[in-house]
Every structure is written in structure tokens, then in C-alpha cells.
Design a protein around this motif. Structure first.
Motif, PDB file in Angstrom:
ATOM      1  N   THR A  85       0.840  -1.190   0.000  1.00  0.00           N
ATOM      2  CA  THR A  85       0.000   0.000   0.000  1.00  0.00           C
ATOM      3  C   THR A  85       0.875   1.239   0.000  1.00  0.00           C
ATOM      4  O   THR A  85       2.053   1.197   0.340  1.00  0.00           O
ATOM      5  N   MET A  86       0.258   2.353  -0.394  1.00  0.00           N
ATOM      6  CA  MET A  86       0.944   3.633  -0.392  1.00  0.00           C
ATOM      7  C   MET A  86       0.096   4.613   0.409  1.00  0.00           C
ATOM      8  O   MET A  86      -1.094   4.764   0.154  1.00  0.00           O
ATOM      9  N   GLY A 125      -0.878  16.610   8.095  1.00  0.00           N
ATOM     10  CA  GLY A 125      -0.929  15.301   8.740  1.00  0.00           C
ATOM     11  C   GLY A 125      -2.080  14.455   8.235  1.00  0.00           C
ATOM     12  O   GLY A 125      -2.124  13.245   8.485  1.00  0.00           O
ATOM     13  N   GLU A 126      -3.019  15.083   7.526  1.00  0.00           N
ATOM     14  CA  GLU A 126      -4.116  14.308   6.945  1.00  0.00           C
ATOM     15  C   GLU A 126      -3.525  13.322   5.948  1.00  0.00           C
ATOM     16  O   GLU A 126      -2.542  13.624   5.271  1.00  0.00           O
ATOM     17  N   TRP A 127      -4.111  12.146   5.842  1.00  0.00           N
ATOM     18  CA  TRP A 127      -3.525  11.109   5.008  1.00  0.00           C
ATOM     19  C   TRP A 127      -4.586  10.257   4.334  1.00  0.00           C
ATOM     20  O   TRP A 127      -5.753  10.270   4.709  1.00  0.00           O
ATOM     21  N   THR A 128      -4.137   9.524   3.327  1.00  0.00           N
ATOM     22  CA  THR A 128      -4.982   8.564   2.622  1.00  0.00           C
ATOM     23  C   THR A 128      -4.120   7.375   2.242  1.00  0.00           C
ATOM     24  O   THR A 128      -2.914   7.514   2.052  1.00  0.00           O
ATOM     25  N   ARG A 129      -4.733   6.204   2.164  1.00  0.00           N
ATOM     26  CA  ARG A 129      -4.001   4.966   1.846  1.00  0.00           C
ATOM     27  C   ARG A 129      -4.714   4.259   0.698  1.00  0.00           C
ATOM     28  O   ARG A 129      -5.938   4.155   0.681  1.00  0.00           O
ATOM     29  N   ARG A 130      -3.922   3.741  -0.234  1.00  0.00           N
ATOM     30  CA  ARG A 130      -4.458   2.963  -1.346  1.00  0.00           C
ATOM     31  C   ARG A 130      -3.555   1.778  -1.644  1.00  0.00           C
ATOM     32  O   ARG A 130      -2.347   1.842  -1.466  1.00  0.00           O
ATOM     33  N   ASP A 157       2.914  -3.263  -6.168  1.00  0.00           N
ATOM     34  CA  ASP A 157       4.202  -3.590  -5.557  1.00  0.00           C
ATOM     35  C   ASP A 157       4.968  -2.288  -5.311  1.00  0.00           C
ATOM     36  O   ASP A 157       4.544  -1.220  -5.758  1.00  0.00           O
ATOM     37  N   PRO A 158       6.098  -2.354  -4.596  1.00  0.00           N
ATOM     38  CA  PRO A 158       6.865  -1.135  -4.305  1.00  0.00           C
ATOM     39  C   PRO A 158       7.373  -0.399  -5.541  1.00  0.00           C
ATOM     40  O   PRO A 158       7.427   0.834  -5.560  1.00  0.00           O
ATOM     41  N   VAL A 159       7.715  -1.130  -6.586  1.00  0.00           N
ATOM     42  CA  VAL A 159       8.196  -0.488  -7.815  1.00  0.00           C
ATOM     43  C   VAL A 159       7.077   0.356  -8.436  1.00  0.00           C
ATOM     44  O   VAL A 159       7.289   1.507  -8.832  1.00  0.00           O
ATOM     45  N   ALA A 160       5.878  -0.204  -8.505  1.00  0.00           N
ATOM     46  CA  ALA A 160       4.737   0.532  -9.048  1.00  0.00           C
ATOM     47  C   ALA A 160       4.416   1.746  -8.166  1.00  0.00           C
ATOM     48  O   ALA A 160       4.067   2.809  -8.679  1.00  0.00           O
TER      49      ALA A 160
END
Length: 111
Positions: free
Chosen positions: A56-57, A64-69, A73-76
Motif C-alpha cells: 500500500t501507499m 498530517g491528513e492522510w490517505t491509503r491505497r 508492488d513497491p516499484v509501481a
């Protein structure tokens, strides 16, 4: 080759992880672009896969607000961060920024 493409992945395995469909990929990129456009000073933190979740990224703004998706993979994730114009960090090496923890503390649900 697109950011979410993987030569080694079969079509069925990509769809099983949830990032394989073109709609899911487009939705991820659109969400992150919108978040970054509306929040100054964003940085990306790449989280490694676990037994339960895939890579995830997390994108964290100055506030400090954030979002995760999910990302394939780490390369992408690094390619996507470059495309979005934000610096990318490996969360195992850098940790999360303190501003993210502070934002979480002040915005806890139920307080």
C-alpha cells in the motif's frame, strides 16, 4: 507499459488482489491526484505487503491528513509517486511522520 502493469502477473491474480482492473487502477490514480491537489506538501510512504494485505501507499499532507491505497508492488508505488510529483519513502526505513500521528490524535472518532 502502465504503472500497474506486471509482466509476471496473470490477469486472474491481478483481479484477485483488487488492483488489476482498469477501473480500480484509474480510481486509485484519480483519488491520489485529487488528494494531492487539495493538500499541500504531500509525501508518499510505501508500506510493504504482509500476510493479510498487499503493498500500500500512504500519502501524507503537511497537515498530517492522510490517505491509503493499494498498489501492486513497491516499484509501481515509486513510479506512481514520481508521476504524481511527490517524494516517496520506504516506511520501514523512515517511519511515519509525526504530523500524521498528531492528526490522528486530534481527529479520533468518538472524542
Amino acid at each position: 507499459m502502465g504503472i500497474f502493469s506486471r509482466k509476471s502477473r496473470s490477469k486472474s491474480s491481478s483481479q484477485a488482489t483488487g488492483t488489476g482492473s482498469k477501473e480500480a487502477q484509474a480510481a486509485t490514480v484519480t483519488h491520489l491526484k485529487t488528494f494531492i491537489a487539495g493538500h499541500p506538501g504531500c509525501e508518499a510512504f510505501i508500506e510493504p505487503p504482509t500476510r493479510v494485505t498487499q503493498t500500500t501507499m500512504v500519502v501524507v499532507a503537511d497537515t498530517g491528513e492522510w490517505t491509503r491505497r493499494k498498489v501492486p508492488d513497491p516499484v509501481a508505488a515509486r513510479k506512481l509517486a514520481t508521476q504524481l510529483g511527490v517524494p516517496a519513502f520506504d516506511v520501514n526505513l523512515s517511519g511515519y511522520p509525526s504530523r500524521m500521528r498528531e492528526w490522528n490524535e486530534t481527529h479520533r472518532k468518538g472524542l
